[in-house]
Design a protein around this motif. Sequence first.
Motif, short mmCIF file in Angstrom:
data_model
loop_
_atom_site.label_atom_id
_atom_site.label_comp_id
_atom_site.label_asym_id
_atom_site.label_seq_id
_atom_site.Cartn_x
_atom_site.Cartn_y
_atom_site.Cartn_z
N GLY A 9 102.12 -43.23 54.56
CA GLY A 9 103.45 -42.99 54.69
C GLY A 9 104.16 -44.36 54.44
O GLY A 9 105.31 -44.60 53.94
N THR A 12 104.30 -45.58 51.12
CA THR A 12 105.40 -44.58 50.34
C THR A 12 106.84 -45.07 50.56
O THR A 12 107.58 -45.35 49.66
N PRO A 86 111.34 -39.94 59.58
CA PRO A 86 111.71 -38.65 58.89
C PRO A 86 113.21 -38.22 58.61
O PRO A 86 113.73 -37.82 57.82
N VAL A 119 113.75 -38.46 47.37
CA VAL A 119 112.99 -37.54 47.81
C VAL A 119 111.87 -37.89 48.16
O VAL A 119 111.05 -37.71 49.04
N VAL A 120 111.25 -39.05 47.22
CA VAL A 120 109.93 -39.69 47.50
C VAL A 120 110.19 -40.52 48.87
O VAL A 120 109.16 -40.61 49.57
N ALA A 122 111.94 -39.68 51.40
CA ALA A 122 112.00 -39.02 52.60
C ALA A 122 110.70 -38.21 52.80
O ALA A 122 110.33 -38.05 54.07
N TYR A 123 109.96 -37.95 51.61
CA TYR A 123 108.58 -37.60 51.86
C TYR A 123 107.54 -38.69 52.72
O TYR A 123 106.94 -38.24 53.53
N GLY A 124 107.87 -39.94 52.20
CA GLY A 124 107.25 -41.09 52.99
C GLY A 124 107.56 -41.01 54.54
O GLY A 124 106.64 -41.09 55.27
N VAL A 126 108.64 -38.38 56.08
CA VAL A 126 107.90 -37.18 56.86
C VAL A 126 106.35 -37.53 56.99
O VAL A 126 105.64 -37.28 58.21
N THR A 127 105.68 -38.19 56.08
CA THR A 127 104.70 -38.48 56.31
C THR A 127 104.05 -39.53 57.36
O THR A 127 103.10 -39.53 58.07
N ARG A 130 104.30 -37.62 60.48
CA ARG A 130 102.98 -36.73 60.52
C ARG A 130 101.77 -37.96 61.22
O ARG A 130 101.03 -37.47 61.92
#
Length: 136
Positions: A9, A12, A86, A119-120, A122-124, A126-127, A130
Amino acid sequence: MDLSRLDRGERTVLLAGAALLVDLFVFPWHRYPFGVFADATRTAIQTPHSLQGTLAFLVAVAMVAQVVMTRFTNQKVNPQLARLQPVAGMAVVALLAWKLAIDTSYLSVGCYLGMGLAVVLAYGGVTMGRESGTLR
């Protein structure tokens, strides 16, 4: 700078965030034709609706700075700031979507690339959430 020290994460967020910052500041988001040989281009932090692009730029800077400060410096940084990644990533996507929803005329390559990078990012985020145990 050793990227192998970073979690997935964080890597990213760092890479997508740096690319997004370049996109917001350099690449044209709007291209206005002014005749046969002249075009006027505007980046995301310029008009029209520069507030949303500038806020997205600042949030992305904060996300990247948090990863750099935590992993690559000797500064004491609150590790709980990773819990905000996130929310910050989703805020960048929302701000750029808001910017595009207001004015969809004369879009250029920067907006399409920027939305994908957001978007990538935001994915990072969120990762990272987590990995830190904030999200399940």
